[in-house]
Design an enzyme around this catalytic site. Structure first.
Site, PDB file in Angstrom:
ATOM      1  N   LYS A 118      -4.661   2.974   3.869  1.00 41.95           N
ATOM      2  CA  LYS A 118      -5.461   4.073   3.325  1.00 41.95           C
ATOM      3  C   LYS A 118      -6.889   3.607   3.073  1.00 41.95           C
ATOM      4  O   LYS A 118      -7.110   2.417   2.830  1.00 41.95           O
ATOM      5  CB  LYS A 118      -4.867   4.528   1.978  1.00 41.95           C
ATOM      6  CG  LYS A 118      -3.571   5.301   2.078  1.00 41.95           C
ATOM      7  CD  LYS A 118      -3.105   5.742   0.705  1.00 41.95           C
ATOM      8  CE  LYS A 118      -1.799   6.528   0.799  1.00 41.95           C
ATOM      9  NZ  LYS A 118      -1.905   7.785   1.539  1.00 41.95           N
ATOM     10  N   ARG A 163       8.877   9.910   3.496  1.00 45.69           N
ATOM     11  CA  ARG A 163       9.961  10.575   4.232  1.00 45.69           C
ATOM     12  C   ARG A 163      11.004   9.566   4.715  1.00 45.69           C
ATOM     13  O   ARG A 163      12.171   9.889   4.858  1.00 45.69           O
ATOM     14  CB  ARG A 163       9.371  11.393   5.388  1.00 45.69           C
ATOM     15  CG  ARG A 163       8.642  10.587   6.407  1.00 45.69           C
ATOM     16  CD  ARG A 163       7.729  11.430   7.293  1.00 45.69           C
ATOM     17  NE  ARG A 163       6.498  11.837   6.617  1.00 45.69           N
ATOM     18  CZ  ARG A 163       5.561  12.612   7.171  1.00 45.69           C
ATOM     19  NH1 ARG A 163       5.720  13.087   8.392  1.00 45.69           N
ATOM     20  NH2 ARG A 163       4.478  12.930   6.508  1.00 45.69           N
TER      21      ARG A 163
HETATM   22  N1  BES Z   1       1.694   9.305  -0.789  1.00 44.09           N
HETATM   23  C1  BES Z   1       1.074   9.930   0.316  1.00 44.09           C
HETATM   24  C2  BES Z   1       0.757  11.405   0.080  1.00 44.09           C
HETATM   25  C3  BES Z   1      -0.234  11.708  -0.996  1.00 44.09           C
HETATM   26  C4  BES Z   1      -1.547  11.964  -0.660  1.00 44.09           C
HETATM   27  C5  BES Z   1       0.148  11.798  -2.307  1.00 44.09           C
HETATM   28  C6  BES Z   1      -2.455  12.284  -1.649  1.00 44.09           C
HETATM   29  C7  BES Z   1      -0.762  12.117  -3.288  1.00 44.09           C
HETATM   30  C8  BES Z   1      -2.068  12.360  -2.961  1.00 44.09           C
HETATM   31  C9  BES Z   1       1.965   9.855   1.545  1.00 44.09           C
HETATM   32  O1  BES Z   1       2.795   8.752   1.612  1.00 44.09           O
HETATM   33  C10 BES Z   1       1.063   9.811   2.725  1.00 44.09           C
HETATM   34  O2  BES Z   1       0.306   8.888   2.814  1.00 44.09           O
HETATM   35  N2  BES Z   1       1.138  10.808   3.577  1.00 44.09           N
HETATM   36  C11 BES Z   1       0.287  10.884   4.708  1.00 44.09           C
HETATM   37  C12 BES Z   1       1.096  11.368   5.865  1.00 44.09           C
HETATM   38  C13 BES Z   1       0.405  11.250   7.197  1.00 44.09           C
HETATM   39  C14 BES Z   1       0.265   9.798   7.564  1.00 44.09           C
HETATM   40  C15 BES Z   1       1.227  11.977   8.230  1.00 44.09           C
HETATM   41  C16 BES Z   1      -0.838  11.848   4.391  1.00 44.09           C
HETATM   42  O3  BES Z   1      -0.609  12.833   3.673  1.00 44.09           O
HETATM   43  O4  BES Z   1      -1.954  11.600   4.804  1.00 44.09           O
HETATM   44 ZN    ZN Z   2       1.805   7.052   2.445  1.00 43.57          ZN
END
Ligand code: BES
Ligand code: ZN
Ligand code: ZN
Length: 489
Positions: free
Chosen positions: A271, A345
């Site tokens: 991230k 997931r």
């Molecule tokens: N934990 C994150 C989602 C999230 C984002 C929670 C912002 C709280 C605030 C999750 O694991 C994630 O990173 N999801 C990705 C999925 C993508 C890679 C398909 C996302 O939402 O960007």
């Molecule tokens: Zn994530």
């Protein structure tokens, strides 16, 4: 904070502050003549318009024994509901605490002295009292505390005492969830989550079992373990069980499943560093199922409820899983991990299958699963996804009653196209569009056809700015809905 029900009349209440509710179209009924005259004057001068959550404060109010009188606005009487009452109580607590008021009393009169409203006020007061600053060491930051909150009603009764107790129980459960969600990831690791669950079980009479890494490997939980392998912190699958004392009429067994990523760096698909610190709340789903179990252990629903919280840390290291890795889930389906940041997931897949194989007949999961849910619904509503209309309707009804706003999104078969992998049964991401939906569609096969609802709480589990009735930080969503759902089964 103590909560007390009493029948002391408004004029006789001795407290740091007496709080009364002022409607746009109805003044409080049982105040001193002087207080009513003062209130009339503040209305006429325009200083108090009784709009929801507006306030006006009077020191040493004439004709009252309380040291202050706080009138808090509630809009038009006809629009008053439990959601507003919860907020009113929270706002009163948050307005008075910084002033050093240690004892406050709400006067609740007329048709407001109902079970539903007392419950909402009690819950709101408890929620308003929560501060996310336990790690600040300056004693000044902690010295102002509300010791007790009295609810003065026309007549004491057992149903009202019970309502007060329910409100307190559910409020404290949410604060417990909020405290967990707010803990930094160095202090709350997956193992610590497991310890926390054990302590909760011991304290509240629940059964607890922790599946460790070896056990998960034996079972073949390759999707969960693939995420965990990049971290030095060992994963844990928490199982917390509530069994009703009396054999229930039906065979139904509710599973509450919560995503417990104690920190989400994204893994190798890392991230951006801006805002990454917030990823400590990526275990809010797990914290919510623990909080719900804490309340249910006390409120004792008719049906058995089991919580499952897969806990891992998603890190970057030489052992971390790579994009392109193919893992085999507990169900047996293979998954191509195209993005290591879509880890929630993966761990939920194995936890959902485990819950089904343990005998769950109905499943509801809560997960901070996608940023895309906030794109769709902003930070206002929880995203709801389901394979079963009846269970979805039940969850929506519970959330409505609980005052946690939710919104159902589609689950058409065709979305599955987006999750196709050239090399495995399934890919863990679904492309650029509909990210919250494809995440839900990814989970669907792992419940093996059992009625299931997925709640995406990524947009709603954290408040970036405090509200008059709630501190900044974790919200505790969807503990209230979970509790309602189980209690109304
Ligand atoms: N934990 C994150 C989602 C999230 C984002 C929670 C912002 C709280 C605030 C999750 O694991 C994630 O990173 N999801 C990705 C999925 C993508 C890679 C398909 C996302 O939402 O960007
Ligand atoms: Zn994530
Ligand atoms: Zn995550």
């Amino acid at each position: 904070m103590e909560l007390i029900l009493s029948a002391t009349p408004a004029t006789e209440i001795e407290a740091g502050a007496l709080v009364v509710i002022g409607f746009e179209d109805q003044d409080p009924l049982f105040l001193s003549e002087e207080a009513l005259a003062w209130l009339k004057a503040t209305r006429e001068s325009g200083e108090f318009d009784a709009k929801p959550l507006s306030t006006v404060l009077w020191h040493r109010p004439a004709g009252l024994k309380a040291q202050r009188l706080l009138v808090i606005g509630a809009g038009p009487k006809a629009k008053c509901d439990t959601a507003l009452m919860r907020r009113i109580a929270g706002a009163a607590v948050r307005a008075l605490k910084p002033k050093g008021v240690a004892e406050l009393a709400f006067r609740v009169e007329g048709d407001l002295a109902s079970e539903a409203i007392i419950e909402a006020l009690a819950e709101g007061a408890v929620l308003g009292d929560f501060e996310p600053n336990k790690h600040q060491t300056d004693p000044k930051k902690h010295e102002k505390r509300i010791e007790n909150v009295r609810f003065s009603v026309p007549e004491e009764s057992i149903p009202l005492v019970e309502a007060l107790r329910r409100g307190r129980t559910v409020g404290e459960a949410q604060n417990y969830t909020r405290a967990l969600a707010n803990e930094p990831a160095n202090l709350l690791t997956p193992q610590k989550m497991a310890e926390e669950a054990k302590a909760l079980a011991a304290g509240f009479g629940l059964e607890c079992e922790i599946l460790d890494e070896d056990r998960m490997r034996q079972l073949g939980m390759g999707a969960l373990l693939g995420v965990a392998q990049g971290s030095a912190e060992r994963p844990a699958l928490i199982v917390l069980k509530y069994v009703p004392a009396e054999k229930p009429a039906s065979e139904d067994h509710l599973a509450l499943v919560g995503k417990g990523v104690t920190f989400d760096t994204g893994g190798v698909s890392i991230k951006p560093s801006d805002g990454m610190e917030k990823m400590k709340y990526d275990m809010s789903g797990a914290a919510a199922v623990l909080g719900a179990m804490r309340a249910l252990a006390q409120l004792k629903p008719r049906i058995p409820v089991t919580a499952y919280a897969p806990c891992v840390e998603n890190m970057v290291s030489s052992r971390a899983q790579r994009p392109g890795d193919i893992v085999t889930s507990y169900l047996g389906k293979t998954i191509e991990v195209l993005n290591t940041d879509a880890e929630g997931r993966l761990i939920l897949a194995d936890a959902l299958t485990y819950a089904v194989r343990q005998g769950a007949t109905h499943l509801v999961d809560a997960a901070t699963l996608t940023g895309a849910i906030a794109v769709a619904l902003a930070h206002l509503r929880v995203g709801v996804f389901s394979n079963n209309e009846e269970l979805q309707a039940r969850v929506l009804k519970a959330s409505e009653a609980a005052g946690e706003r939710m919104w159902a999104l589609p689950m058409d078969e065709e979305y599955n196209e987006l999750l196709k992998s050239a090399f495995a049964d399934l890919a863990n991401i679904g492309g650029r569009y509909g990210g919250a939906i494809t995440a839900a569609k990814f989970l669907e096969p792992f419940v093996d056809g059992k009625p299931w609802v997925h709640l995406d709480i990524a947009g709603t589990a954290w408040l970036d700015e405090g509200k008059p009735f709630l501190a900044k930080g974790p919200t505790g969503v969807p503990v209230r809905s979970f509790v309602r759902l189980a209690m109304e089964w």
